[in-house]
Each structure stands twice: as structure tokens, then as C-alpha cells.
Write a protein that holds these residues in place. Structure first.
Motif, short mmCIF file in Angstrom:
data_model
loop_
_atom_site.label_atom_id
_atom_site.label_comp_id
_atom_site.label_asym_id
_atom_site.label_seq_id
_atom_site.Cartn_x
_atom_site.Cartn_y
_atom_site.Cartn_z
N GLY A 177 0.16 2.13 -15.51
CA GLY A 177 0.17 2.12 -14.33
C GLY A 177 1.38 3.00 -13.44
O GLY A 177 2.01 3.80 -14.46
N THR A 184 0.84 -1.07 0.01
CA THR A 184 0.01 -0.01 -0.19
C THR A 184 0.72 1.40 0.08
O THR A 184 1.81 1.18 0.68
N GLU A 188 -3.37 -2.34 -9.43
CA GLU A 188 -3.39 -1.21 -8.77
C GLU A 188 -4.84 -1.00 -8.29
O GLU A 188 -5.60 -1.01 -9.32
N ARG A 216 -7.67 0.49 -10.75
CA ARG A 216 -7.07 1.70 -11.40
C ARG A 216 -6.32 1.18 -12.56
O ARG A 216 -6.42 1.69 -13.84
N VAL A 273 -3.21 3.87 -2.60
CA VAL A 273 -3.20 2.70 -3.81
C VAL A 273 -2.72 1.32 -3.14
O VAL A 273 -1.49 1.45 -2.28
N LYS A 274 -3.44 0.45 -3.25
CA LYS A 274 -3.12 -1.03 -2.92
C LYS A 274 -2.46 -1.62 -4.23
O LYS A 274 -3.35 -1.64 -5.12
N LEU A 275 -1.29 -2.14 -4.10
CA LEU A 275 -0.73 -2.98 -5.24
C LEU A 275 -0.84 -4.61 -4.90
O LEU A 275 -0.15 -4.77 -3.90
#
Length: 122
Positions: free
Chosen positions: A108, A22, A70, A81, A30-32
Motif C-alpha cells: 500500500g 479518494t 485501495e 490494488r 485511488v479510492k481508499l
């Protein structure tokens, strides 16, 4: 790339599968989600977990596809995203290894330097 043994580097990359990171991007959280795939039979990629004995049978070169999905985190919901995909080649070079990273496409916020730092543990 680094003065680290080949098996250490490919094990570290393999450990990214299913991990979450995060981070703040501008004003958004944003969480990856990371997914790791390995080249299989020179015809495509498969999840690393689907290749039995991967670490026992790998010798001197491995091709990976690493994907970062994302998602924007808000108080009410999660908004997809983008997906960033990288091709990564790791080659054994004596007591160290070389690692080549290429980003697929332009989507991204993650770039090759971000991935390199992740692989190096920075």
C-alpha cells in the motif's frame, strides 16, 4: 501525540469505519475504503460496530486495527490494488493521550504519517 482528550481521539478513529477517501497517486485515481477493528478479549479484533457499548465501557487504553483497501478507479472499471493495515494503540495520559501507530507489512501507499494526520484531522 496530541493535546486532545482520549474519548475525542477514539471517537474520531471509530468514525473512520466505512468512510471513503479518494486521492491521486501518480497518474491514477485511488479510492481508499477504511475499516476499523478493535481488540476484543485480547484474542483478536472485531468490527467496532459489533462491540455493544464500546464507547461507554472503554476506560484508558484501546488497541485498533485500521485497514485501508485501495482500489484504482478508471472510467470503465475498478481495479483492486492493495490493502494497508495498521495497529494503533491509544492510551489516556491525563487530559491528553498518546497514540502509537505501526504499519503491518509493506503493501500500500498509505504510511503511518498519513494515518496520524488523518487522526489529527489534518
Amino acid at each position: 501525540m496530541a493535546e486532545e482528550p482520549f474519548m475525542t481521539v477514539i471517537s474520531r478513529i471509530g468514525s473512520f469505519d466505512g468512510e471513503h477517501i479518494t486521492k491521486k497517486v501518480g497518474n491514477e485515481l485511488v479510492k481508499l475504503d477504511l475499516q476499523v477493528f478493535v481488540a476484543k478479549n485480547k484474542t483478536g479484533f472485531d468490527k467496532i460496530e459489533n462491540i455493544p457499548g464500546f464507547y461507554d465501557t472503554t476506560t484508558d487504553t484501546v488497541d485498533f486495527r485500521i485497514m485501508f483497501n485501495e482500489t484504482i478507479l478508471t472510467g470503465e472499471r475498478r481495479i483492486p490494488r492493495s490493502t494497508t493495515s495498521f495497529l494503533v494503540k491509544v492510551e489516556e495520559k491525563g487530559m491528553a493521550c498518546d497514540c502509537y501507530i505501526a504499519k503491518e507489512g509493506v503493501a500500500g501507499n498509505v504510511d503511518a504519517l498519513d494515518l496520524k494526520n488523518l487522526i489529527l484531522g489534518r
